[in-house]
Design a protein around this motif. Structure first.
Motif, PDB file in Angstrom:
ATOM      1  N   ALA A   1      -4.839   3.814   1.314  1.00  0.00           N
ATOM      2  CA  ALA A   1      -5.371   2.987   2.396  1.00  0.00           C
ATOM      3  C   ALA A   1      -6.820   2.612   2.113  1.00  0.00           C
TER       4      ALA A   1
ATOM      5  N   PHE B   1      -7.005  -0.299  -0.220  1.00  0.00           N
ATOM      6  CA  PHE B   1      -6.680  -1.538   0.505  1.00  0.00           C
ATOM      7  C   PHE B   1      -7.899  -2.025   1.280  1.00  0.00           C
TER       8      PHE B   1
ATOM      9  N   TYR C   1      -1.789  -1.393  -3.901  1.00  0.00           N
ATOM     10  CA  TYR C   1      -2.843  -0.409  -3.684  1.00  0.00           C
ATOM     11  C   TYR C   1      -2.201   0.971  -3.568  1.00  0.00           C
TER      12      TYR C   1
ATOM     13  N   CYS D   1       0.870  -1.178   0.000  1.00  0.00           N
ATOM     14  CA  CYS D   1       0.000   0.000   0.000  1.00  0.00           C
ATOM     15  C   CYS D   1       0.907   1.228   0.000  1.00  0.00           C
TER      16      CYS D   1
ATOM     17  N   GLN E   1       6.285   1.959  -5.240  1.00  0.00           N
ATOM     18  CA  GLN E   1       5.464   0.757  -5.265  1.00  0.00           C
ATOM     19  C   GLN E   1       6.056  -0.285  -6.218  1.00  0.00           C
TER      20      GLN E   1
ATOM     21  N   LEU F   1       3.142  -0.960   4.314  1.00  0.00           N
ATOM     22  CA  LEU F   1       2.273   0.213   4.383  1.00  0.00           C
ATOM     23  C   LEU F   1       3.108   1.491   4.398  1.00  0.00           C
TER      24      LEU F   1
END
Length: 234
Positions: A39, A42, A36, A6, A13, A56
């Motif tokens: 958040a 996700f 993702y 995420c 990413q 994260l």
């Protein structure tokens, strides 16, 4: 192994995704990776999609990675969480959600590989290794990877997890003979799961929950050597 990334910086990413793919080929571990950009994205997919490990980003546009982790922990105590951030001051926040690790940007393979190794061993322990513990009038299977530490008094061992504790009639010698090598005796009264240890010193250690336990002088060198070996790679 189901892994989520995420991260709202697309280049970062992609880097993490590629590094994980390289790790999976090197270690011959099957992984399924989902990405993702927020958040919220996700949360739309979870918990229908169950993950074993989640990377994260802390600073995202609306909901932060810390806020997302708090949402996850309300329903899932076992998913391993790794925070990705540019700012070291967020590290202490991880105690609240039992984070596995922090990665400071820019993320590199040398930083990521040991974290993936550690996460994989913990995941494998959850899959393969169990202990039977009393539960009411019956017994239940307790994954060894869930155990944080064991406190022993006479012939009774109190087995601690992040959620609760179980009392079993076992001696120190019986437990040390039965448990895998990542469990280490650090004191005449304590055995710890090294994967649940955040910091280790000559006379004490800090668990990922923030709890402090003593280390005896007799056990200090062996415990620190084992922790160092685990930290530099599996």
């Amino acid at each position: 192994m189901q892994i989520a990334i995420c991260e709202d910086e697309i280049n970062m990413q992609k880097r993490i995704y590629e590094f994980i793919e390289d790790w999976s080929k090197t270690r011959k571990v099957n992984v399924d990776i989902c990405c993702y950009e927020s958040a919220e994205a996700f949360l739309m997919a979870w918990p229908e999609l169950q993950f074993d490990l989640a990377f994260l980003d802390i600073q995202m546009k609306a909901m932060s990675g810390i806020e997302l982790a708090n949402c996850i922990r309300k329903d899932d105590a076992n998913i391993q969480i790794v925070f990705v951030t540019s700012f070291k001051q967020y590290v202490l926040k991880g105690y609240d959600v039992n984070a596995l690790h922090y990665l400071i940007k820019p993320v590199s393979p040398s930083k990521l590989m040991p974290v993936l190794d550690k996460a994989h061993v913990i995941w494998r322990a959850h899959q393969d290794s169990f202990m039977l513990v009393p539960d009411g009038e019956g017994q239940q299977k307790l994954a060894l990877g869930d155990i944080t530490h064991i406190a022993i008094s006479s012939h009774t061992a109190r087995i601690h997890t992040d959620e609760r504790a179980f009392d079993v009639r076992k001696t120190m010698s019986e437990l040390t003979a039965a448990l895998p090598s990542y469990f280490v005796r650090v004191h005449r009264s304590y055995i710890v799961n090294l994967f649940k240890v955040d910091c280790m010193y000559k006379d004490s250690l800090i668990l990922s929950s923030g709890e402090k336990l003593p280390i005896s002088r007799k056990s200090s060198k062996a415990a620190n050597d084992a922790f160092l070996h685990l930290s530099v790679g599996i």
